[in-house]
Design a protein around this motif. Structure first.
Motif, short mmCIF file in Angstrom:
data_model
loop_
_atom_site.label_atom_id
_atom_site.label_comp_id
_atom_site.label_asym_id
_atom_site.label_seq_id
_atom_site.Cartn_x
_atom_site.Cartn_y
_atom_site.Cartn_z
N TRP A 42 0.87 -1.17 0.00
CA TRP A 42 0.00 0.00 0.00
C TRP A 42 0.91 1.22 0.00
O TRP A 42 2.03 1.17 0.55
CB TRP A 42 -0.88 0.03 1.25
CG TRP A 42 -2.11 -0.81 1.13
CD1 TRP A 42 -2.53 -1.52 0.05
CD2 TRP A 42 -3.11 -1.03 2.15
NE1 TRP A 42 -3.71 -2.16 0.33
CE2 TRP A 42 -4.09 -1.87 1.61
CE3 TRP A 42 -3.25 -0.60 3.45
CZ2 TRP A 42 -5.20 -2.30 2.33
CZ3 TRP A 42 -4.36 -1.01 4.18
CH2 TRP A 42 -5.33 -1.85 3.63
N ALA A 43 0.41 2.31 -0.58
CA ALA A 43 1.22 3.54 -0.63
C ALA A 43 0.45 4.65 0.07
O ALA A 43 -0.75 4.82 -0.17
CB ALA A 43 1.51 3.91 -2.07
N ALA A 44 1.14 5.38 0.92
CA ALA A 44 0.50 6.51 1.62
C ALA A 44 1.40 7.73 1.57
O ALA A 44 2.63 7.60 1.55
CB ALA A 44 0.22 6.13 3.07
N VAL A 45 0.76 8.87 1.53
CA VAL A 45 1.50 10.13 1.52
C VAL A 45 1.12 10.90 2.79
O VAL A 45 -0.05 11.22 2.99
CB VAL A 45 1.12 10.98 0.28
CG1 VAL A 45 1.88 12.29 0.29
CG2 VAL A 45 1.39 10.20 -0.99
N PRO A 46 2.10 11.17 3.66
CA PRO A 46 1.79 11.99 4.83
C PRO A 46 1.56 13.44 4.39
O PRO A 46 2.32 13.96 3.57
CB PRO A 46 3.06 11.90 5.69
CG PRO A 46 3.94 10.91 5.03
CD PRO A 46 3.51 10.75 3.62
N THR A 47 0.51 14.05 4.91
CA THR A 47 0.19 15.42 4.49
C THR A 47 -0.05 16.29 5.72
O THR A 47 -0.26 15.79 6.82
CB THR A 47 -1.09 15.44 3.63
OG1 THR A 47 -2.15 14.82 4.38
CG2 THR A 47 -0.91 14.70 2.32
N THR A 48 -0.03 17.58 5.49
CA THR A 48 -0.36 18.55 6.55
C THR A 48 -1.43 19.47 5.99
O THR A 48 -1.26 20.05 4.92
CB THR A 48 0.89 19.37 6.94
OG1 THR A 48 1.94 18.48 7.26
CG2 THR A 48 0.61 20.27 8.13
N THR A 49 -2.54 19.59 6.72
CA THR A 49 -3.62 20.45 6.24
C THR A 49 -3.25 21.93 6.47
O THR A 49 -2.26 22.21 7.17
CB THR A 49 -4.94 20.16 6.98
OG1 THR A 49 -4.75 20.50 8.36
CG2 THR A 49 -5.34 18.71 6.86
N HIS A 50 -4.09 22.82 5.94
CA HIS A 50 -3.77 24.24 6.11
C HIS A 50 -3.88 24.68 7.57
O HIS A 50 -3.34 25.70 7.97
CB HIS A 50 -4.67 25.10 5.21
CG HIS A 50 -6.13 24.99 5.55
ND1 HIS A 50 -6.90 23.92 5.12
CD2 HIS A 50 -6.94 25.77 6.29
CE1 HIS A 50 -8.14 24.08 5.58
NE2 HIS A 50 -8.19 25.19 6.29
N THR A 51 -4.56 23.86 8.41
CA THR A 51 -4.65 24.20 9.84
C THR A 51 -3.49 23.58 10.62
O THR A 51 -3.41 23.73 11.84
CB THR A 51 -5.97 23.69 10.45
OG1 THR A 51 -6.04 22.27 10.23
CG2 THR A 51 -7.17 24.35 9.82
N GLY A 52 -2.63 22.87 9.92
CA GLY A 52 -1.47 22.27 10.58
C GLY A 52 -1.71 20.84 11.04
O GLY A 52 -0.84 20.22 11.64
N ARG A 53 -2.89 20.32 10.77
CA ARG A 53 -3.22 18.95 11.19
C ARG A 53 -2.48 17.95 10.31
O ARG A 53 -2.42 18.11 9.09
CB ARG A 53 -4.73 18.77 11.05
CG ARG A 53 -5.28 17.49 11.59
CD ARG A 53 -6.80 17.51 11.37
NE ARG A 53 -7.27 16.19 11.01
CZ ARG A 53 -7.62 15.26 11.90
NH1 ARG A 53 -7.55 15.54 13.16
NH2 ARG A 53 -8.05 14.08 11.51
N ARG A 54 -1.90 16.93 10.95
CA ARG A 54 -1.18 15.90 10.19
C ARG A 54 -2.16 14.80 9.79
O ARG A 54 -2.93 14.32 10.61
CB ARG A 54 -0.06 15.29 11.04
CG ARG A 54 1.00 16.28 11.47
CD ARG A 54 1.80 16.75 10.27
NE ARG A 54 2.91 17.58 10.67
CZ ARG A 54 4.15 17.15 10.91
NH1 ARG A 54 4.42 15.86 10.80
NH2 ARG A 54 5.09 17.98 11.26
N GLU A 55 -2.11 14.45 8.52
CA GLU A 55 -2.99 13.40 8.00
C GLU A 55 -2.21 12.50 7.06
O GLU A 55 -1.01 12.69 6.87
CB GLU A 55 -4.16 14.04 7.25
CG GLU A 55 -5.15 14.74 8.18
CD GLU A 55 -6.31 15.36 7.43
OE1 GLU A 55 -6.19 15.55 6.20
OE2 GLU A 55 -7.31 15.67 8.09
N ALA A 56 -2.90 11.58 6.45
CA ALA A 56 -2.26 10.73 5.45
C ALA A 56 -3.27 10.47 4.34
O ALA A 56 -4.48 10.54 4.56
CB ALA A 56 -1.81 9.42 6.07
#
Lengths: 83, 212
Positions: A42-56
């Motif tokens: 599986w492939a995942a990309v860690p992301t950061t929202t504009h509010t600074g929240r960390r997601e994937a």
């Protein structure tokens, strides 16, 4: 962009790195991406929202990788554990 | 007299030899197996496992936020809020109450209701790497946690449907989870107090700045 793969006894391993704006490197990254997914990852990309929240974000095709992401993490597909 | 002592010593030595031979054989076998494994794989190396876990922790730290990282390093598990309106399982209805998951390394994911601390289900899921680079399909602890965190965050439904669902208590002791939920609430309270103190301190984010 870096491709990292989680491995037992190793932690993450750099499996490919390249600049997506350079066609030859883009091609290599696309090939490696396909190879990993065909191999059951599986492939995942860690992301950061504009509010600074960390997601994937899970990605199933190379085109789904956000343009500004620096890394894609590959890990083995989930399977149901002890019954 | 001397002859008798010598004879006794010889008998004792012979008996010791007999007793220690199987032990010596076993030790030599173990050593031989460690050096050359027929399947070409490597034996267990605690140093390698520690380095792998260290790398995995760094990767986890780079992906989650400060609060989650603090939670994992202080308590040993992560909490992820559920995102489905009906709860983790179709057909359940908690009247819109929020639910969450506790992620432990190499243990089932535990779903619960934070308001009442009621445990809902255990979701047993693994990420086996069948290439078994060092003879094991098991990811380092922090990689297992990160894989669960990413999968839950990105596609909760997919992960939950891949997992084997059990009632609470099948693999994770409910008393342990209850204790962990209490520890989590204490940890959050202390963190809040620390942040309020920092904000109130002179020069802090919300504090007053002395006049020049």
């Amino acid at each position: 962009m870096k491709f990292l793969r989680m491995r037992p006894g190793y932690g993450e391993q750099l499996i490919a790195e390249g600049d997506v704006t350079i066609p030859s490197e883009h091609e290599i990254l696309v090939e490696e991406f396909r190879r990993q997914l065909d191999g059951g990852m599986w492939a995942a990309v860690p992301t950061t929202t504009h509010t600074g929240r960390r997601e994937a974000q899970m990605v199933q095709t190379f085109d789904q990788i956000p343009q500004d992401s620096g890394r894609v993490i590959f890990f083995p597909r989930a399977a149901g554990g002890a019954r | 007299m001397t002859v008798a002592l010598c004879a006794t010593a010889i008998v004792v030595l012979a008996l010791l030899w007999e007793v220690s031979m199987p032990w010596l054989d076993r030790k030599l076998d173990e050593r031989r197996h460690r050096r050359e494994r027929p399947d070409g794989t490597h034996g267990y190396d605690p140093g390698r496992e520690r380095r792998a876990e260290q790398r995995a922790r760094e990767l986890l730290r780079s992906c989650v936020n400060d609060e989650e990282w603090g939670m994992y390093s202080d308590l040993g598990f992560l909490r992820v809020w559920g995102g489905r309106a009906s709860g983790p399982e179709a057909g359940q209805d908690f009247g819109g109450a929020p639910y969450a998951y506790l992620i432990y390394p190499h243990k089932p994911i535990v779903a619960y209701l934070p308001q009442t601390r009621r445990l809902l289900n255990e979701y047993c899921v693994e990420f086996p790497d069948e290439t078994r680079p060092y003879g094991s399909a098991r990811l380092p602890d922090s990689d297992d946690v990160l894989a669960k965190w990413m999968a839950l965050n990105a596609d909760e439904t997919r992960l939950i449907s891949a997992a084997n669902m059990h009632l609470p208590g099948r693999q994770v002791d409910p008393r342990q989870v209850t204790r962990d939920l209490w520890r989590l609430s204490q940890w959050e309270r202390e963190r809040l107090v620390r942040e309020q103190r920092r904000a109130a301190a002179p020069g802090g984010p919300g504090g007053s700045v002395p006049a020049p």
